[in-house]
Design a protein around this motif. Sequence first.
Motif, PDB file in Angstrom:
ATOM      1  N   ARG A  35      -5.474   6.618  -1.414  1.00  0.00           N
ATOM      2  CA  ARG A  35      -6.580   7.041  -2.022  1.00  0.00           C
ATOM      3  C   ARG A  35      -7.703   6.027  -1.541  1.00  0.00           C
ATOM      4  O   ARG A  35      -7.598   4.995  -1.988  1.00  0.00           O
ATOM      5  CB  ARG A  35      -6.308   7.526  -3.450  1.00  0.00           C
ATOM      6  CG  ARG A  35      -5.363   8.474  -3.835  1.00  0.00           C
ATOM      7  CD  ARG A  35      -5.054   8.672  -5.208  1.00  0.00           C
ATOM      8  NE  ARG A  35      -4.421   7.667  -5.844  1.00  0.00           N
ATOM      9  CZ  ARG A  35      -3.860   7.680  -7.179  1.00  0.00           C
ATOM     10  NH1 ARG A  35      -4.177   8.753  -8.055  1.00  0.00           N
ATOM     11  NH2 ARG A  35      -3.236   6.693  -7.756  1.00  0.00           N
ATOM     12  N   LEU A  36      -8.757   6.542  -1.155  1.00  0.00           N
ATOM     13  CA  LEU A  36      -9.711   5.553  -0.440  1.00  0.00           C
ATOM     14  C   LEU A  36     -11.137   5.747  -1.425  1.00  0.00           C
ATOM     15  O   LEU A  36     -11.228   6.876  -1.873  1.00  0.00           O
ATOM     16  CB  LEU A  36     -10.296   6.125   0.987  1.00  0.00           C
ATOM     17  CG  LEU A  36      -9.012   6.052   2.029  1.00  0.00           C
ATOM     18  CD1 LEU A  36      -9.402   6.754   3.377  1.00  0.00           C
ATOM     19  CD2 LEU A  36      -8.661   4.680   2.357  1.00  0.00           C
ATOM     20  N   VAL A  37     -11.751   4.513  -1.751  1.00  0.00           N
ATOM     21  CA  VAL A  37     -12.741   4.604  -2.507  1.00  0.00           C
ATOM     22  C   VAL A  37     -13.925   4.022  -1.850  1.00  0.00           C
ATOM     23  O   VAL A  37     -13.871   2.849  -1.351  1.00  0.00           O
ATOM     24  CB  VAL A  37     -12.335   3.653  -3.876  1.00  0.00           C
ATOM     25  CG1 VAL A  37     -13.696   3.716  -4.940  1.00  0.00           C
ATOM     26  CG2 VAL A  37     -11.196   4.333  -4.572  1.00  0.00           C
ATOM     27  N   PHE A  38     -15.010   4.811  -1.751  1.00  0.00           N
ATOM     28  CA  PHE A  38     -16.211   4.433  -0.928  1.00  0.00           C
ATOM     29  C   PHE A  38     -17.365   4.182  -1.625  1.00  0.00           C
ATOM     30  O   PHE A  38     -17.522   4.767  -2.883  1.00  0.00           O
ATOM     31  CB  PHE A  38     -16.430   5.287   0.233  1.00  0.00           C
ATOM     32  CG  PHE A  38     -15.345   5.464   1.167  1.00  0.00           C
ATOM     33  CD1 PHE A  38     -15.076   4.742   2.295  1.00  0.00           C
ATOM     34  CD2 PHE A  38     -14.464   6.442   1.032  1.00  0.00           C
ATOM     35  CE1 PHE A  38     -14.299   5.030   3.090  1.00  0.00           C
ATOM     36  CE2 PHE A  38     -13.431   6.918   1.845  1.00  0.00           C
ATOM     37  CZ  PHE A  38     -13.327   6.098   2.787  1.00  0.00           C
ATOM     38  N   ASP A  39     -18.215   3.176  -1.377  1.00  0.00           N
ATOM     39  CA  ASP A  39     -19.548   3.181  -1.806  1.00  0.00           C
ATOM     40  C   ASP A  39     -20.450   4.133  -1.243  1.00  0.00           C
ATOM     41  O   ASP A  39     -20.131   4.914  -0.410  1.00  0.00           O
ATOM     42  CB  ASP A  39     -20.058   1.701  -1.547  1.00  0.00           C
ATOM     43  CG  ASP A  39     -21.100   1.379  -2.596  1.00  0.00           C
ATOM     44  OD1 ASP A  39     -21.596   2.050  -3.310  1.00  0.00           O
ATOM     45  OD2 ASP A  39     -21.759   0.038  -2.615  1.00  0.00           O
ATOM     46  N   ARG A  40     -21.686   4.172  -1.696  1.00  0.00           N
ATOM     47  CA  ARG A  40     -22.798   5.302  -1.208  1.00  0.00           C
ATOM     48  C   ARG A  40     -22.964   5.337   0.160  1.00  0.00           C
ATOM     49  O   ARG A  40     -23.488   6.258   0.855  1.00  0.00           O
ATOM     50  CB  ARG A  40     -23.820   4.987  -1.982  1.00  0.00           C
ATOM     51  CG  ARG A  40     -23.835   5.076  -3.407  1.00  0.00           C
ATOM     52  CD  ARG A  40     -25.046   5.005  -4.125  1.00  0.00           C
ATOM     53  NE  ARG A  40     -25.057   5.128  -5.527  1.00  0.00           N
ATOM     54  CZ  ARG A  40     -26.038   4.753  -6.507  1.00  0.00           C
ATOM     55  NH1 ARG A  40     -27.196   4.579  -5.982  1.00  0.00           N
ATOM     56  NH2 ARG A  40     -25.922   5.036  -7.717  1.00  0.00           N
ATOM     57  N   GLY A  41     -22.917   4.010   0.863  1.00  0.00           N
ATOM     58  CA  GLY A  41     -23.155   3.999   2.490  1.00  0.00           C
ATOM     59  C   GLY A  41     -21.972   4.800   3.212  1.00  0.00           C
ATOM     60  O   GLY A  41     -22.453   4.990   4.452  1.00  0.00           O
ATOM     61  N   VAL A  58       0.878  -1.054  -0.055  1.00  0.00           N
ATOM     62  CA  VAL A  58      -0.134  -0.035   0.114  1.00  0.00           C
ATOM     63  C   VAL A  58       0.885   1.205   0.088  1.00  0.00           C
ATOM     64  O   VAL A  58       1.718   1.485   0.912  1.00  0.00           O
ATOM     65  CB  VAL A  58      -0.874  -0.084   1.002  1.00  0.00           C
ATOM     66  CG1 VAL A  58      -1.839   1.220   1.193  1.00  0.00           C
ATOM     67  CG2 VAL A  58      -1.812  -1.485   1.156  1.00  0.00           C
ATOM     68  N   LEU A  59       0.654   2.071  -0.967  1.00  0.00           N
ATOM     69  CA  LEU A  59       1.495   3.351  -1.283  1.00  0.00           C
ATOM     70  C   LEU A  59       0.614   4.505  -1.178  1.00  0.00           C
ATOM     71  O   LEU A  59      -0.517   4.344  -1.273  1.00  0.00           O
ATOM     72  CB  LEU A  59       2.391   3.283  -2.722  1.00  0.00           C
ATOM     73  CG  LEU A  59       3.195   2.086  -2.676  1.00  0.00           C
ATOM     74  CD1 LEU A  59       3.610   2.217  -4.180  1.00  0.00           C
ATOM     75  CD2 LEU A  59       4.242   1.936  -1.760  1.00  0.00           C
ATOM     76  N   PRO A  60       1.233   5.682  -0.959  1.00  0.00           N
ATOM     77  CA  PRO A  60       0.361   6.964  -1.050  1.00  0.00           C
ATOM     78  C   PRO A  60      -0.381   7.023  -2.309  1.00  0.00           C
ATOM     79  O   PRO A  60      -1.558   7.630  -2.342  1.00  0.00           O
ATOM     80  CB  PRO A  60       1.278   7.928  -0.867  1.00  0.00           C
ATOM     81  CG  PRO A  60       2.467   7.380  -0.117  1.00  0.00           C
ATOM     82  CD  PRO A  60       2.601   5.997  -0.511  1.00  0.00           C
ATOM     83  N   SER A  61       0.035   6.165  -3.521  1.00  0.00           N
ATOM     84  CA  SER A  61      -0.640   6.655  -4.735  1.00  0.00           C
ATOM     85  C   SER A  61      -1.588   5.317  -4.793  1.00  0.00           C
ATOM     86  O   SER A  61      -2.410   5.505  -5.854  1.00  0.00           O
ATOM     87  CB  SER A  61       0.217   6.487  -5.757  1.00  0.00           C
ATOM     88  OG  SER A  61       1.023   5.317  -5.816  1.00  0.00           O
ATOM     89  N   SER A  62      -1.660   4.317  -4.003  1.00  0.00           N
ATOM     90  CA  SER A  62      -2.629   3.277  -4.176  1.00  0.00           C
ATOM     91  C   SER A  62      -4.000   3.655  -3.818  1.00  0.00           C
ATOM     92  O   SER A  62      -4.553   4.743  -3.331  1.00  0.00           O
ATOM     93  CB  SER A  62      -2.268   2.091  -3.010  1.00  0.00           C
ATOM     94  OG  SER A  62      -0.948   1.778  -3.153  1.00  0.00           O
ATOM     95  N   PHE A  63      -5.076   3.064  -4.452  1.00  0.00           N
ATOM     96  CA  PHE A  63      -6.312   3.006  -4.326  1.00  0.00           C
ATOM     97  C   PHE A  63      -6.916   1.892  -3.679  1.00  0.00           C
ATOM     98  O   PHE A  63      -6.599   0.713  -3.973  1.00  0.00           O
ATOM     99  CB  PHE A  63      -7.283   2.897  -5.882  1.00  0.00           C
ATOM    100  CG  PHE A  63      -6.972   4.264  -6.677  1.00  0.00           C
ATOM    101  CD1 PHE A  63      -7.909   5.122  -6.457  1.00  0.00           C
ATOM    102  CD2 PHE A  63      -6.028   4.013  -7.752  1.00  0.00           C
ATOM    103  CE1 PHE A  63      -7.713   6.223  -7.377  1.00  0.00           C
ATOM    104  CE2 PHE A  63      -5.941   5.114  -8.520  1.00  0.00           C
ATOM    105  CZ  PHE A  63      -6.874   6.457  -8.137  1.00  0.00           C
ATOM    106  N   VAL A  64      -7.347   2.389  -2.315  1.00  0.00           N
ATOM    107  CA  VAL A  64      -7.970   1.236  -1.539  1.00  0.00           C
ATOM    108  C   VAL A  64      -9.454   1.323  -1.416  1.00  0.00           C
ATOM    109  O   VAL A  64     -10.105   2.336  -1.005  1.00  0.00           O
ATOM    110  CB  VAL A  64      -7.426   1.344  -0.017  1.00  0.00           C
ATOM    111  CG1 VAL A  64      -7.888   0.373   0.918  1.00  0.00           C
ATOM    112  CG2 VAL A  64      -5.761   1.457  -0.045  1.00  0.00           C
ATOM    113  N   ASN A  65     -10.103   0.334  -1.985  1.00  0.00           N
ATOM    114  CA  ASN A  65     -11.445   0.130  -1.782  1.00  0.00           C
ATOM    115  C   ASN A  65     -12.065  -0.324  -0.414  1.00  0.00           C
ATOM    116  O   ASN A  65     -11.327  -1.068   0.302  1.00  0.00           O
ATOM    117  CB  ASN A  65     -12.162  -1.029  -2.641  1.00  0.00           C
ATOM    118  CG  ASN A  65     -11.771  -0.910  -3.998  1.00  0.00           C
ATOM    119  OD1 ASN A  65     -11.427   0.078  -4.631  1.00  0.00           O
ATOM    120  ND2 ASN A  65     -11.516  -1.963  -4.637  1.00  0.00           N
TER     121      ASN A  65
END
Length: 217
Positions: A144-150, A53-60
């Motif tokens: 970088r964090l990726v979230f759903d609508r909840g 996991v890097l600062p440029s990574s996308f984390v779901n």
Amino acid sequence: MKAYAFRSFQSATGNARTVVANPNTAARKSERLLANRKLATQLGETFDGLHLVLPSSFVNVDHSDMHGLVALVGAVQTRAGRAIPCMIETTYAINIPADGSAASTPRLRRLRAAMRTARRAQSLTGHTIESLQRFADRLGFWPRLVFDRGFGSAAIIRHLATEGATFYVCLKAGRYVELDGERYEVKHLTEADATVTLFGQTLRVIRSPQTRRCKEP
């Protein structure tokens, strides 16, 4: 070792079943193994040492309910197949069958009582924020964090914005935002990429095009 180290991982119980004939025995063995706190800590430290996991990574990030518990799971996106879990925090689920219902069992009644105590001390949103902050503190940075609508609550968005994190949250087309001092539903914004105000924070709303598979953009 045979179930988890030498086989492609499908699920905790599924992998256990490949080496234990009785499915109930396999489930109990996997539960006892994964309940070992020292093992969980060591696995986490080993994973962190890989620096996947890097600062440029996308984390779901998403919630997963199971047997009266809910897991907040983060998985780092890869370009070689499935995302890799990198954060797991558990608490009590909100939707536990009430006492007296047909689905209620002694175990679920105990979980429901524990859930009520836990929720009085901290809301589910509060647990989410605390878990995300602990994840960032562990890494020493915010990926970088990726979230759903909840996850589009005011408390979560304000916390992440204050922390300076880069995050993406799916919004419903009917969500109201402010643009140039006026309130608009997201679906009525004329620009596909607009700077708006939401929960007192300046954010970007990027609308994807509507397709046959998506009922709304």
